[in-house]
Design an enzyme around this catalytic site. Sequence first.
Site, PDB file in Angstrom:
ATOM      1  N   ILE A  89     -22.202  -5.743  14.602  1.00  0.00           N
ATOM      2  CA  ILE A  89     -21.926  -4.708  15.598  1.00  0.00           C
ATOM      3  C   ILE A  89     -22.388  -3.321  15.150  1.00  0.00           C
ATOM      4  O   ILE A  89     -22.281  -2.358  15.911  1.00  0.00           O
ATOM      5  CB  ILE A  89     -20.424  -4.652  15.945  1.00  0.00           C
ATOM      6  CG1 ILE A  89     -19.587  -4.407  14.682  1.00  0.00           C
ATOM      7  CG2 ILE A  89     -19.994  -5.925  16.651  1.00  0.00           C
ATOM      8  CD1 ILE A  89     -18.105  -4.205  14.971  1.00  0.00           C
ATOM      9  N   GLY A  90     -22.914  -3.218  13.918  1.00  0.00           N
ATOM     10  CA  GLY A  90     -23.400  -1.915  13.475  1.00  0.00           C
ATOM     11  C   GLY A  90     -23.978  -1.992  12.078  1.00  0.00           C
ATOM     12  O   GLY A  90     -23.705  -2.928  11.331  1.00  0.00           O
ATOM     13  N   GLY A 109     -25.919   0.734   8.773  1.00  0.00           N
ATOM     14  CA  GLY A 109     -26.351   2.033   8.305  1.00  0.00           C
ATOM     15  C   GLY A 109     -26.474   2.022   6.801  1.00  0.00           C
ATOM     16  O   GLY A 109     -25.581   1.578   6.088  1.00  0.00           O
ATOM     17  N   GLY A 110     -27.610   2.490   6.280  1.00  0.00           N
ATOM     18  CA  GLY A 110     -27.819   2.520   4.851  1.00  0.00           C
ATOM     19  C   GLY A 110     -27.775   1.130   4.245  1.00  0.00           C
ATOM     20  O   GLY A 110     -28.482   0.213   4.669  1.00  0.00           O
ATOM     21  N   MET A 111     -26.915   0.940   3.254  1.00  0.00           N
ATOM     22  CA  MET A 111     -26.779  -0.352   2.590  1.00  0.00           C
ATOM     23  C   MET A 111     -25.794  -1.273   3.302  1.00  0.00           C
ATOM     24  O   MET A 111     -25.600  -2.415   2.888  1.00  0.00           O
ATOM     25  CB  MET A 111     -26.290  -0.157   1.144  1.00  0.00           C
ATOM     26  CG  MET A 111     -27.238   0.615   0.252  1.00  0.00           C
ATOM     27  SD  MET A 111     -26.614   0.735  -1.454  1.00  0.00           S
ATOM     28  CE  MET A 111     -25.142   1.757  -1.239  1.00  0.00           C
ATOM     29  N   ALA A 112     -25.153  -0.811   4.362  1.00  0.00           N
ATOM     30  CA  ALA A 112     -24.027  -1.538   4.941  1.00  0.00           C
ATOM     31  C   ALA A 112     -24.329  -2.085   6.334  1.00  0.00           C
ATOM     32  O   ALA A 112     -25.108  -1.528   7.094  1.00  0.00           O
ATOM     33  CB  ALA A 112     -22.810  -0.626   5.007  1.00  0.00           C
ATOM     34  N   VAL A 146     -21.866  -4.025   9.602  1.00  0.00           N
ATOM     35  CA  VAL A 146     -20.508  -4.295  10.054  1.00  0.00           C
ATOM     36  C   VAL A 146     -20.532  -5.430  11.065  1.00  0.00           C
ATOM     37  O   VAL A 146     -21.365  -5.443  11.985  1.00  0.00           O
ATOM     38  CB  VAL A 146     -19.844  -3.045  10.673  1.00  0.00           C
ATOM     39  CG1 VAL A 146     -18.417  -3.367  11.130  1.00  0.00           C
ATOM     40  CG2 VAL A 146     -19.839  -1.892   9.678  1.00  0.00           C
ATOM     41  N   ASP A 151     -17.513  11.817   2.322  1.00  0.00           N
ATOM     42  CA  ASP A 151     -18.528  11.547   3.349  1.00  0.00           C
ATOM     43  C   ASP A 151     -17.959  11.780   4.745  1.00  0.00           C
ATOM     44  O   ASP A 151     -18.106  10.953   5.645  1.00  0.00           O
ATOM     45  CB  ASP A 151     -19.055  10.117   3.216  1.00  0.00           C
ATOM     46  CG  ASP A 151     -20.386   9.917   3.961  1.00  0.00           C
ATOM     47  OD1 ASP A 151     -21.067  10.925   4.239  1.00  0.00           O
ATOM     48  OD2 ASP A 151     -20.732   8.766   4.259  1.00  0.00           O
TER      49      ASP A 151
END
Length: 389
Positions: free
Chosen positions: A18-19, A21-24, A26, A132
Amino acid sequence: MEESPNLDIPNFTLNKEIGRGGMARVFLGEQQQPKREVAIKIVSPEGNDKKILNDLKKEGDTVAQFSHPNIVTVYACGVIDSNYFLAMEILSGGDLKSKIQSGINDKEAFSIMLDVSKALEHAHKRGVLHRDIKPENILFHEDGKAVLVDFGIAKAQNSVSEFTKVGAVVGTPHYMSPERIMGKVTDERSDIYALGVVFYEMLIGKKVYAGEDTYAIGYAHVHEPVPDLPEEKSHYQALLNKLLAKSQDDRFQNATQLISQLKRYMKRFDRDETTQSMSPLIVKQKTPKLMIGLTAAFAIIAAITVTLWLMNQNPSIEVNTQALTPDQLVELSNKLGAANSFFSMGNTNQAEELYLSILTDFDCTNEEARGRLKLLNPQAHQQVIDSCD
């Protein structure tokens, strides 16, 4: 979105992505025992760096111990097959970035600031910095409550790890404090600075500093002055300046101080809304300008004398002045005296407005103002009673 990765997490199943960004990334997922839907974040560091994975695990364990309505609830975390996972509650109200793009009003911005400040207060008191803060990391429950998420580069105060050394340059430059950009020691005031950047973005709809590259943005945070707010929002400038002060010593020193200030603004919003809702009940009459000037002059001259006389004659009259500044106390006294003078002269319209101002702007428990307003406008009086804390 891609299908779930080939990763076997005990007691959890992964569904659709569902999402990211960067190294991650979700995913929606499900916890088996106890049975519930969850969001599962998977972090895959470049090179499967074991030190980074271990630090993430330690920091995930720290956040999992938090229990606060404005911090995301973490159910489990760990390292499996060189991937870090974190299972957390599902927040279905969207993120702040989307809300800013849609447009939010000033009261909503202050309410969000208050929620996030409470989250930071809770984390900071337990020795954890977020590091962050940005709109993408502020999500919402369906009821609109703001929740701080993604402590992925969080850092325990007074501790240094391999990941947090990397974390010194990880994050979003638009929200970094001057001291962090310069590689200096950071503390809770750095999180407060980042929240100040978010505050500006909520008010204006754009980032506080723009630049063509990371260097230009970083330079602006360190050297450029705090931008002036437009005239219609200039009454928030002092707050913004304190949040975005270049020196840590000139900012709020902790989230508790910031919360106290934000609560004052929220009370003002509530009072303004109460006054606006009462406005149809106030019947204004036209008075010649000369008469207004003479009457007002007389009222001001008589104000303090009448107030002192009334208090001597009626010791039961009490004023809840604990939260008022000396200047506000003087203004309250002047308004009360003027209102009583207008009342005695039969200028009920002016008296009513002053009594209402005393009760909505200074002290909703003032017995003298309540009693006179009840005689002049019972409906407005009842609304004051109902809205008084």
